[in-house]
Design an enzyme around this catalytic site. Structure first.
Site, PDB file in Angstrom:
ATOM      1  N   LYS A  15       0.840  -1.213   0.000  1.00 51.17           N
ATOM      2  CA  LYS A  15       0.000   0.000   0.000  1.00 51.17           C
ATOM      3  C   LYS A  15       0.872   1.259   0.000  1.00 51.17           C
ATOM      4  CE  LYS A  15      -2.025  -1.088   3.915  1.00 51.17           C
ATOM      5  NZ  LYS A  15      -1.358  -2.369   4.216  1.00 51.17           N
ATOM      6  N   ARG A  88      -9.925   1.083   8.243  1.00 48.08           N
ATOM      7  CA  ARG A  88      -9.430  -0.225   8.628  1.00 48.08           C
ATOM      8  C   ARG A  88     -10.523  -1.065   9.265  1.00 48.08           C
ATOM      9  NH1 ARG A  88      -3.747   0.233   8.342  1.00 48.08           N
ATOM     10  NH2 ARG A  88      -2.739  -1.275   9.658  1.00 48.08           N
ATOM     11  N   ARG A 127      11.784  -5.113   5.615  1.00 49.63           N
ATOM     12  CA  ARG A 127      11.548  -3.714   5.220  1.00 49.63           C
ATOM     13  C   ARG A 127      12.427  -2.782   6.062  1.00 49.63           C
ATOM     14  NH1 ARG A 127       5.607  -1.655   5.430  1.00 49.63           N
ATOM     15  NH2 ARG A 127       5.702  -2.902   7.317  1.00 49.63           N
ATOM     16  N   ARG A 162      11.022  -0.697  11.555  1.00 50.62           N
ATOM     17  CA  ARG A 162       9.844  -0.404  12.385  1.00 50.62           C
ATOM     18  C   ARG A 162       9.739  -1.393  13.528  1.00 50.62           C
ATOM     19  NH1 ARG A 162       4.870   0.339   8.236  1.00 50.62           N
ATOM     20  NH2 ARG A 162       3.854  -0.836   9.917  1.00 50.62           N
ATOM     21  N   ARG A 173      -0.278  -8.712  13.689  1.00 51.10           N
ATOM     22  CA  ARG A 173      -0.942  -7.786  12.752  1.00 51.10           C
ATOM     23  C   ARG A 173      -1.783  -8.561  11.737  1.00 51.10           C
ATOM     24  NH1 ARG A 173       4.245  -4.882  10.828  1.00 51.10           N
ATOM     25  NH2 ARG A 173       2.930  -3.903   9.263  1.00 51.10           N
TER      26      ARG A 173
HETATM   27  P1  AP5 Z   1       4.887  -1.483   1.958  1.00 50.36           P
HETATM   28  O1  AP5 Z   1       4.569  -0.743   0.702  1.00 50.36           O
HETATM   29  O2  AP5 Z   1       5.552  -0.734   3.050  1.00 50.36           O
HETATM   30  O3  AP5 Z   1       3.589  -2.275   2.485  1.00 50.36           O
HETATM   31  P2  AP5 Z   1       2.285  -1.746   3.236  1.00 50.36           P
HETATM   32  O4  AP5 Z   1       1.114  -2.431   2.637  1.00 50.36           O
HETATM   33  O5  AP5 Z   1       2.272  -0.246   3.269  1.00 50.36           O
HETATM   34  O6  AP5 Z   1       2.559  -2.395   4.640  1.00 50.36           O
HETATM   35  P3  AP5 Z   1       2.421  -1.862   6.134  1.00 50.36           P
HETATM   36  O7  AP5 Z   1       3.091  -2.907   6.962  1.00 50.36           O
HETATM   37  O8  AP5 Z   1       2.906  -0.450   6.275  1.00 50.36           O
HETATM   38  O9  AP5 Z   1       0.893  -1.913   6.327  1.00 50.36           O
HETATM   39  P4  AP5 Z   1       0.164  -1.976   7.654  1.00 50.36           P
HETATM   40  O10 AP5 Z   1      -1.221  -1.789   7.175  1.00 50.36           O
HETATM   41  O11 AP5 Z   1       0.396  -3.176   8.478  1.00 50.36           O
HETATM   42  O12 AP5 Z   1       0.834  -0.816   8.516  1.00 50.36           O
HETATM   43  P5  AP5 Z   1       0.374   0.672   8.847  1.00 50.36           P
HETATM   44  O13 AP5 Z   1       1.581   1.505   8.850  1.00 50.36           O
HETATM   45  O14 AP5 Z   1      -0.800   1.073   8.046  1.00 50.36           O
HETATM   46  O15 AP5 Z   1       5.789  -2.744   1.533  1.00 50.36           O
HETATM   47  C1  AP5 Z   1       6.267  -3.662   2.497  1.00 50.36           C
HETATM   48  C2  AP5 Z   1       7.639  -4.203   2.067  1.00 50.36           C
HETATM   49  O16 AP5 Z   1       7.462  -5.000   0.890  1.00 50.36           O
HETATM   50  C3  AP5 Z   1       8.678  -3.130   1.711  1.00 50.36           C
HETATM   51  O17 AP5 Z   1       9.941  -3.580   2.116  1.00 50.36           O
HETATM   52  C4  AP5 Z   1       8.596  -3.023   0.185  1.00 50.36           C
HETATM   53  O18 AP5 Z   1       9.835  -2.615  -0.381  1.00 50.36           O
HETATM   54  C5  AP5 Z   1       8.212  -4.442  -0.204  1.00 50.36           C
HETATM   55  N1  AP5 Z   1       7.313  -4.503  -1.368  1.00 50.36           N
HETATM   56  C6  AP5 Z   1       6.315  -3.634  -1.687  1.00 50.36           C
HETATM   57  N2  AP5 Z   1       5.690  -4.043  -2.811  1.00 50.36           N
HETATM   58  C7  AP5 Z   1       6.279  -5.221  -3.165  1.00 50.36           C
HETATM   59  C8  AP5 Z   1       6.079  -6.143  -4.233  1.00 50.36           C
HETATM   60  N3  AP5 Z   1       5.117  -5.941  -5.150  1.00 50.36           N
HETATM   61  N4  AP5 Z   1       6.868  -7.255  -4.304  1.00 50.36           N
HETATM   62  C9  AP5 Z   1       7.832  -7.462  -3.364  1.00 50.36           C
HETATM   63  N5  AP5 Z   1       8.094  -6.614  -2.345  1.00 50.36           N
HETATM   64  C10 AP5 Z   1       7.323  -5.508  -2.245  1.00 50.36           C
HETATM   65  O19 AP5 Z   1      -0.181   0.487  10.357  1.00 50.36           O
HETATM   66  C11 AP5 Z   1       0.700   0.202  11.416  1.00 50.36           C
HETATM   67  C12 AP5 Z   1      -0.096   0.163  12.719  1.00 50.36           C
HETATM   68  O20 AP5 Z   1      -0.709   1.452  12.952  1.00 50.36           O
HETATM   69  C13 AP5 Z   1      -1.276  -0.828  12.744  1.00 50.36           C
HETATM   70  O21 AP5 Z   1      -0.855  -2.128  13.113  1.00 50.36           O
HETATM   71  C14 AP5 Z   1      -2.198  -0.167  13.787  1.00 50.36           C
HETATM   72  O22 AP5 Z   1      -1.729  -0.414  15.100  1.00 50.36           O
HETATM   73  C15 AP5 Z   1      -2.035   1.315  13.503  1.00 50.36           C
HETATM   74  N6  AP5 Z   1      -2.999   1.811  12.507  1.00 50.36           N
HETATM   75  C16 AP5 Z   1      -2.709   2.338  11.281  1.00 50.36           C
HETATM   76  N7  AP5 Z   1      -3.833   2.703  10.643  1.00 50.36           N
HETATM   77  C17 AP5 Z   1      -4.860   2.417  11.484  1.00 50.36           C
HETATM   78  C18 AP5 Z   1      -6.275   2.553  11.372  1.00 50.36           C
HETATM   79  N8  AP5 Z   1      -6.846   3.069  10.262  1.00 50.36           N
HETATM   80  N9  AP5 Z   1      -7.029   2.139  12.410  1.00 50.36           N
HETATM   81  C19 AP5 Z   1      -6.482   1.610  13.533  1.00 50.36           C
HETATM   82  N10 AP5 Z   1      -5.146   1.452  13.704  1.00 50.36           N
HETATM   83  C20 AP5 Z   1      -4.334   1.858  12.678  1.00 50.36           C
END
Ligand code: AP5
Length: 218
Positions: A15, A88, A127, A162, A173
């Site tokens: 994402k 979410r 990552r 992270r 997660r």
């Molecule tokens: P990346 O692009 O960083 O993936 P992502 O989908 O953004 O993953 P996240 O882990 O950031 O998502 P998340 O939803 O768990 O975390 P968030 O920060 O929102 O890519 C990941 C890796 O893969 C990278 O190394 C990249 O280079 C590689 N990659 C990318 N595309 C690829 C491909 N096609 N092929 C191979 N490799 C690839 O949330 C974190 C925490 O915040 C949550 O757990 C929660 O506690 C809180 N939170 C955030 N939003 C909310 C909400 N709306 N409500 C409640 N709590 C929330």
């Protein structure tokens, strides 16, 4: 701002990687609730102190806190917004719909990036992200390593791992995702704006597909 686009998908589905590229290409404001919350944690704000342990454990922050942070940031926005990691929960999706309709704004595209669970853990554990919050570039130790070990190619700041990118926090997660995603997906699935994207290809392959979706809609 006229429209708010949404990226859905499990942890590590790409994402953030895709949202950054899309935002630049189509002049959108990229809004990652994960980044907003991590910034609050690192600045030790009242919210940051409250949510730190919840995030580290891989659980979701409560809906009211997240909705409040998002809606405050939407005030006065002139460009369309691309959400990454929000909504979410069903409650967040309904609150966003209410926020948009009460202001005459629209929901844009809802892009759901699907990746088999088995491929996700290594993406997340390997990552590394730029520690400079205004940059936030995303790397992968094997597939997208920085040119200089430990430093961001774009701004030269140190890269960080992270605290929720350990194998243990990732499993938690994923459990949270699996327990909450179905109702959210069902909420959007029937909408003409919903697009399911196979995120298991390379980042460039996924980008090509997502760009087409945005171009067709423009
Ligand atoms: P990346 O692009 O960083 O993936 P992502 O989908 O953004 O993953 P996240 O882990 O950031 O998502 P998340 O939803 O768990 O975390 P968030 O920060 O929102 O890519 C990941 C890796 O893969 C990278 O190394 C990249 O280079 C590689 N990659 C990318 N595309 C690829 C491909 N096609 N092929 C191979 N490799 C690839 O949330 C974190 C925490 O915040 C949550 O757990 C929660 O506690 C809180 N939170 C955030 N939003 C909310 C909400 N709306 N409500 C409640 N709590 C929330």
């Amino acid at each position: 701002m006229k429209r708010a686009h949404v990226f859905l998908g499990p942890p590590g589905s790409g994402k953030g990687t895709q949202a950054k590229l899309l935002a630049e290409r189509f002049a959108l404001t990229h809004m990652s609730t994960g980044d907003i919350l991590r910034d609050a944690v690192s600045k030790e704000t009242e919210i940051g102190l409250r949510v730190k342990a919840v995030m580290a454990a891989g659980n979701l922050v409560d809906d009211d806190t997240v909705n409040g942070l998002v809606f405050a940031r939407l005030q006065g926005k002139t460009t369309d917004v691309l959400f990454d990691g929000y909504p979410r929960t069903l409650q967040q999706a309904e609150a966003l719909a209410e926020f948009l309709s009460s202001r005459g704004l629209e929901l844009g595209l809802v892009v759901d990036i699907e990746v088999p669970e088995a491929a996700l853990e290594s993406r997340v554990v390997k990552r590394r992200v730029c520690s400079e919050s205004s940059c936030g570039a995303i790397y992968h130790l094997d597939r997208k390593p920085p040119k200089t070990t430990g430093l961001c190619d774009l701004c030269g700041s140190p890269l960080k791992h992270r605290s929720d990118d350990t194998a243990e926090a990732f499993r938690s997660r994923m459990e949270t995702f699996n327990a909450t995603f179905k109702p959210l997906q069902a909420y959007y699935e029937g909408s003409p704006n919903y697009r399911l994207v196979d995120g298991s290809g390379t980042p460039d392959e996924v980008y090509e597909v997502v760009v087409k979706i945005f171009e067709e809609r423009a």
